[in-house]
Design a protein around this motif. Structure first.
Motif, PDB file in Angstrom:
ATOM      1  N   GLN A  34      -6.010 -24.884 -15.760  1.00  0.00           N
ATOM      2  CA  GLN A  34      -5.141 -23.721 -15.972  1.00  0.00           C
ATOM      3  C   GLN A  34      -5.579 -22.555 -15.092  1.00  0.00           C
ATOM      4  O   GLN A  34      -4.748 -21.790 -14.574  1.00  0.00           O
ATOM      5  CB  GLN A  34      -5.170 -23.311 -17.443  1.00  0.00           C
ATOM      6  CG  GLN A  34      -4.551 -24.311 -18.397  1.00  0.00           C
ATOM      7  CD  GLN A  34      -4.827 -23.958 -19.854  1.00  0.00           C
ATOM      8  OE1 GLN A  34      -5.363 -22.898 -20.153  1.00  0.00           O
ATOM      9  NE2 GLN A  34      -4.464 -24.842 -20.762  1.00  0.00           N
ATOM     10  N   ALA A  35      -6.896 -22.421 -14.895  1.00  0.00           N
ATOM     11  CA  ALA A  35      -7.433 -21.304 -14.110  1.00  0.00           C
ATOM     12  C   ALA A  35      -7.009 -21.363 -12.652  1.00  0.00           C
ATOM     13  O   ALA A  35      -7.093 -20.352 -11.943  1.00  0.00           O
ATOM     14  CB  ALA A  35      -8.963 -21.289 -14.211  1.00  0.00           C
ATOM     15  N   ALA A  36      -6.539 -22.513 -12.181  1.00  0.00           N
ATOM     16  CA  ALA A  36      -6.089 -22.622 -10.798  1.00  0.00           C
ATOM     17  C   ALA A  36      -4.885 -21.725 -10.526  1.00  0.00           C
ATOM     18  O   ALA A  36      -4.593 -21.400  -9.375  1.00  0.00           O
ATOM     19  CB  ALA A  36      -5.739 -24.072 -10.469  1.00  0.00           C
ATOM     20  N   LEU A  37      -4.203 -21.319 -11.596  1.00  0.00           N
ATOM     21  CA  LEU A  37      -3.028 -20.462 -11.446  1.00  0.00           C
ATOM     22  C   LEU A  37      -3.360 -18.971 -11.445  1.00  0.00           C
ATOM     23  O   LEU A  37      -2.498 -18.158 -11.110  1.00  0.00           O
ATOM     24  CB  LEU A  37      -2.034 -20.740 -12.582  1.00  0.00           C
ATOM     25  CG  LEU A  37      -1.290 -22.079 -12.558  1.00  0.00           C
ATOM     26  CD1 LEU A  37      -0.451 -22.228 -13.819  1.00  0.00           C
ATOM     27  CD2 LEU A  37      -0.407 -22.179 -11.331  1.00  0.00           C
ATOM     28  N   LEU A  38      -4.580 -18.601 -11.816  1.00  0.00           N
ATOM     29  CA  LEU A  38      -4.905 -17.190 -11.994  1.00  0.00           C
ATOM     30  C   LEU A  38      -4.680 -16.379 -10.721  1.00  0.00           C
ATOM     31  O   LEU A  38      -4.000 -15.355 -10.727  1.00  0.00           O
ATOM     32  CB  LEU A  38      -6.346 -17.029 -12.477  1.00  0.00           C
ATOM     33  CG  LEU A  38      -6.626 -17.437 -13.926  1.00  0.00           C
ATOM     34  CD1 LEU A  38      -8.110 -17.300 -14.235  1.00  0.00           C
ATOM     35  CD2 LEU A  38      -5.811 -16.601 -14.882  1.00  0.00           C
ATOM     36  N   GLU A  39      -5.282 -16.804  -9.629  1.00  0.00           N
ATOM     37  CA  GLU A  39      -5.140 -16.069  -8.374  1.00  0.00           C
ATOM     38  C   GLU A  39      -3.683 -16.063  -7.913  1.00  0.00           C
ATOM     39  O   GLU A  39      -3.172 -15.044  -7.432  1.00  0.00           O
ATOM     40  CB  GLU A  39      -6.021 -16.689  -7.285  1.00  0.00           C
ATOM     41  CG  GLU A  39      -5.933 -15.967  -5.947  1.00  0.00           C
ATOM     42  CD  GLU A  39      -6.708 -16.666  -4.847  1.00  0.00           C
ATOM     43  OE1 GLU A  39      -6.864 -16.073  -3.760  1.00  0.00           O
ATOM     44  OE2 GLU A  39      -7.164 -17.807  -5.060  1.00  0.00           O
ATOM     45  N   ALA A  40      -3.010 -17.201  -8.075  1.00  0.00           N
ATOM     46  CA  ALA A  40      -1.622 -17.295  -7.632  1.00  0.00           C
ATOM     47  C   ALA A  40      -0.726 -16.330  -8.395  1.00  0.00           C
ATOM     48  O   ALA A  40       0.139 -15.661  -7.807  1.00  0.00           O
ATOM     49  CB  ALA A  40      -1.118 -18.723  -7.807  1.00  0.00           C
ATOM     50  N   MET A  41      -0.933 -16.212  -9.704  1.00  0.00           N
ATOM     51  CA  MET A  41      -0.079 -15.363 -10.519  1.00  0.00           C
ATOM     52  C   MET A  41      -0.379 -13.887 -10.318  1.00  0.00           C
ATOM     53  O   MET A  41       0.528 -13.052 -10.384  1.00  0.00           O
ATOM     54  CB  MET A  41      -0.235 -15.741 -11.990  1.00  0.00           C
ATOM     55  CG  MET A  41       0.283 -17.133 -12.318  1.00  0.00           C
ATOM     56  SD  MET A  41      -0.033 -17.625 -14.032  1.00  0.00           S
ATOM     57  CE  MET A  41       1.034 -16.480 -14.908  1.00  0.00           C
ATOM     58  N   GLN A  42      -1.626 -13.547 -10.054  1.00  0.00           N
ATOM     59  CA  GLN A  42      -1.998 -12.142  -9.913  1.00  0.00           C
ATOM     60  C   GLN A  42      -1.769 -11.627  -8.490  1.00  0.00           C
ATOM     61  O   GLN A  42      -1.218 -10.539  -8.299  1.00  0.00           O
ATOM     62  CB  GLN A  42      -3.471 -11.945 -10.291  1.00  0.00           C
ATOM     63  CG  GLN A  42      -3.936 -10.499 -10.236  1.00  0.00           C
ATOM     64  CD  GLN A  42      -3.219  -9.610 -11.233  1.00  0.00           C
ATOM     65  OE1 GLN A  42      -2.784 -10.078 -12.283  1.00  0.00           O
ATOM     66  NE2 GLN A  42      -3.073  -8.343 -10.907  1.00  0.00           N
ATOM     67  N   GLU A  43      -2.183 -12.401  -7.510  1.00  0.00           N
ATOM     68  CA  GLU A  43      -2.158 -11.930  -6.119  1.00  0.00           C
ATOM     69  C   GLU A  43      -1.143 -12.663  -5.245  1.00  0.00           C
ATOM     70  O   GLU A  43      -0.960 -12.320  -4.081  1.00  0.00           O
ATOM     71  CB  GLU A  43      -3.558 -12.075  -5.501  1.00  0.00           C
ATOM     72  CG  GLU A  43      -4.627 -11.324  -6.277  1.00  0.00           C
ATOM     73  CD  GLU A  43      -6.033 -11.599  -5.755  1.00  0.00           C
ATOM     74  OE1 GLU A  43      -6.140 -12.040  -4.594  1.00  0.00           O
ATOM     75  OE2 GLU A  43      -6.995 -11.385  -6.504  1.00  0.00           O
ATOM     76  N   ARG A  44      -0.508 -13.691  -5.807  1.00  0.00           N
ATOM     77  CA  ARG A  44       0.451 -14.511  -5.067  1.00  0.00           C
ATOM     78  C   ARG A  44      -0.168 -15.124  -3.810  1.00  0.00           C
ATOM     79  O   ARG A  44       0.460 -15.215  -2.763  1.00  0.00           O
ATOM     80  CB  ARG A  44       1.713 -13.702  -4.742  1.00  0.00           C
ATOM     81  CG  ARG A  44       2.559 -13.442  -5.990  1.00  0.00           C
ATOM     82  CD  ARG A  44       3.804 -12.626  -5.722  1.00  0.00           C
ATOM     83  NE  ARG A  44       4.707 -12.681  -6.855  1.00  0.00           N
ATOM     84  CZ  ARG A  44       4.572 -11.946  -7.972  1.00  0.00           C
ATOM     85  NH1 ARG A  44       3.565 -11.091  -8.067  1.00  0.00           N
ATOM     86  NH2 ARG A  44       5.423 -12.059  -8.973  1.00  0.00           N
ATOM     87  N   THR A  45      -1.400 -15.510  -3.928  1.00  0.00           N
ATOM     88  CA  THR A  45      -2.098 -16.250  -2.886  1.00  0.00           C
ATOM     89  C   THR A  45      -2.932 -17.341  -3.552  1.00  0.00           C
ATOM     90  O   THR A  45      -3.221 -17.269  -4.750  1.00  0.00           O
ATOM     91  CB  THR A  45      -3.032 -15.350  -2.050  1.00  0.00           C
ATOM     92  OG1 THR A  45      -4.037 -14.787  -2.919  1.00  0.00           O
ATOM     93  CG2 THR A  45      -2.267 -14.235  -1.365  1.00  0.00           C
ATOM     94  N   VAL A  46      -3.311 -18.339  -2.769  1.00  0.00           N
ATOM     95  CA  VAL A  46      -4.275 -19.340  -3.222  1.00  0.00           C
ATOM     96  C   VAL A  46      -5.344 -19.469  -2.153  1.00  0.00           C
ATOM     97  O   VAL A  46      -5.094 -19.220  -0.971  1.00  0.00           O
ATOM     98  CB  VAL A  46      -3.615 -20.711  -3.493  1.00  0.00           C
ATOM     99  CG1 VAL A  46      -2.623 -20.624  -4.632  1.00  0.00           C
ATOM    100  CG2 VAL A  46      -2.946 -21.247  -2.246  1.00  0.00           C
ATOM    101  N   THR A  47      -6.530 -19.846  -2.569  1.00  0.00           N
ATOM    102  CA  THR A  47      -7.645 -20.006  -1.645  1.00  0.00           C
ATOM    103  C   THR A  47      -8.056 -21.468  -1.590  1.00  0.00           C
ATOM    104  O   THR A  47      -8.395 -22.061  -2.619  1.00  0.00           O
ATOM    105  CB  THR A  47      -8.846 -19.140  -2.068  1.00  0.00           C
ATOM    106  OG1 THR A  47      -8.445 -17.767  -2.114  1.00  0.00           O
ATOM    107  CG2 THR A  47      -9.986 -19.291  -1.082  1.00  0.00           C
ATOM    108  N   ILE A  48      -8.006 -22.029  -0.389  1.00  0.00           N
ATOM    109  CA  ILE A  48      -8.419 -23.416  -0.174  1.00  0.00           C
ATOM    110  C   ILE A  48      -9.502 -23.412   0.889  1.00  0.00           C
ATOM    111  O   ILE A  48      -9.267 -23.013   2.033  1.00  0.00           O
ATOM    112  CB  ILE A  48      -7.235 -24.295   0.275  1.00  0.00           C
ATOM    113  CG1 ILE A  48      -6.129 -24.281  -0.784  1.00  0.00           C
ATOM    114  CG2 ILE A  48      -7.698 -25.725   0.538  1.00  0.00           C
ATOM    115  CD1 ILE A  48      -4.893 -25.062  -0.381  1.00  0.00           C
ATOM    116  N   ASP A  49     -10.703 -23.799   0.507  1.00  0.00           N
ATOM    117  CA  ASP A  49     -11.847 -23.822   1.426  1.00  0.00           C
ATOM    118  C   ASP A  49     -12.013 -22.476   2.132  1.00  0.00           C
ATOM    119  O   ASP A  49     -12.084 -22.394   3.375  1.00  0.00           O
ATOM    120  CB  ASP A  49     -11.694 -24.942   2.449  1.00  0.00           C
ATOM    121  CG  ASP A  49     -11.817 -26.320   1.811  1.00  0.00           C
ATOM    122  OD1 ASP A  49     -12.343 -26.402   0.689  1.00  0.00           O
ATOM    123  OD2 ASP A  49     -11.385 -27.304   2.445  1.00  0.00           O
ATOM    124  N   CYS A  50     -12.048 -21.416   1.342  1.00  0.00           N
ATOM    125  CA  CYS A  50     -12.292 -20.043   1.810  1.00  0.00           C
ATOM    126  C   CYS A  50     -11.146 -19.456   2.639  1.00  0.00           C
ATOM    127  O   CYS A  50     -11.284 -18.352   3.183  1.00  0.00           O
ATOM    128  CB  CYS A  50     -13.588 -19.961   2.624  1.00  0.00           C
ATOM    129  SG  CYS A  50     -15.056 -20.453   1.700  1.00  0.00           S
TER     130      CYS A  50
END
Length: 318
Positions: free
Chosen positions: A118-134
């Protein structure tokens, strides 16, 4: 775009969704508010109440890309956001984007997966970005999550973490339809064992990304006078220190309520917020942010009743 044009656009979207979904007008209204306020919405209800069809039809009506993730106990974060996979033919790592890279994401049965996923969605929902390998990858300004969950009393579900819940603008309870609505559902949807896609019901796009962006900008420009700001602050602060509540709403909730009230005013064709906008949105915005005290749970209290009491105690501006 004027507020009158926002109202007309919203009405067109409502009519399109209504071609596939019987009833659920209050839920569609909250989804429109969330869309124009740049927020996300959590739908809770028993299986078979058209939550998935509603999300799909809504995405079709507003003309944006739709994606769905079925949350399961074995789902991993990489299954959502993607990963860099090694390509043996080129001897290089290749970015494989996950299903989160869409415009409207249906997170179906989100509480059937453990908190780590579920935590994988936190950054996406707050900042509308995702981080993959920095590496930070943008999801776009209009990225929206419509999550569904079954009632927590059902087997095989995990409670959503508080940090996750706080990212949702609204939590809406999707109940069983009325007797008249249920009869209509049986009459219109009872010819097939499987549900049709929204296109099969004639749902057409009534907006595009440019129109949605213009509507969001118009909603953000709606006037919010000092008296209404004080009223919102009073409601949020009124959730703290209440005997029936273990914890109250955060300052983020106040900012979200202000943005949602602006969007609701625009949906009504107004360029100013009135206290009724705040009153009508407060229950859906607060119910998932407040935690009952153990004593209140023993007494059989529910969060909705506490929210209602707080709204009645805080005097609205005239």
């Amino acid at each position: 775009m004027t507020v009158e044009e926002v109202r007309n656009l919203a009405e067109a979207i409502r009519q399109e969704v209504g071609k596939a979904v019987v009833g659920q007008e209050a839920t569609v209204e909250l989804m429109l508010v969330a869309l124009f306020a740049g927020g996300h919405i959590l739908l809770e209800g028993p299986p078979g109440t058209a939550k998935t069809l509603l999300a799909h039809s809504f995405a079709r009506a507003i003309g944006i890309k739709f994606g769905r993730i079925q949350f399961t106990p074995d789902l991993m974060p990489g299954d959502i956001i993607g990963a860099n996979l090694f390509n043996f033919q080129t001897s290089q790592f290749t970015l494989t984007r996950g299903p989160i890279f869409t415009d409207l994401l249906l997170a179906d049965e989100i509480n059937r997966t453990p908190p780590k996923t579920q935590a994988a969605l936190l950054e996406a929902m707050q900042e509308r970005t995702v981080t993959i390998d920095c590496e930070s990858l943008s999801l776009g300004d209009r990225f929206m999550v419509v999550a569904t969950q079954n009632p927590i009393e059902q087997q095989g579900v995990y409670p959503l973490p508080e940090a996750q819940l706080d990212r949702f603008l609204f939590k809406q309870t999707v109940d069983y339809p009325s007797a008249a609505e249920e009869r209509k559902i049986i009459a219109t949807h009872g010819a097939r064992a499987t549900a049709m896609e929204p296109e099969g019901w004639g749902v057409e796009a009534k907006a595009d990304a440019k129109q949605i962006a213009a509507a969001v900008e118009t909603a953000a420009s709606v006037k919010l006078v000092d008296e209404v700001i004080d009223y919102i602050a009073g409601l949020i602060r009124g959730t703290r220190g209440v005997a029936d509540l273990e914890s109250g709403a955060s300052p983020r909730a106040g900012a979200m309520l202000a943005g949602a009230a602006r969007a609701r005013a625009a949906l009504d064709g107004r360029d100013f917020v009135i206290p009724d906008d705040v009153k009508q949105l407060a229950p859906a915005l607060l119910r998932h942010r407040l935690i009952l005290s153990p004593a209140a749970e023993i007494d059989g209290r529910v969060v909705e009743d506490v929210v209602k009491d707080i709204i009645e105690q805080i005097e609205a501006p005239r």
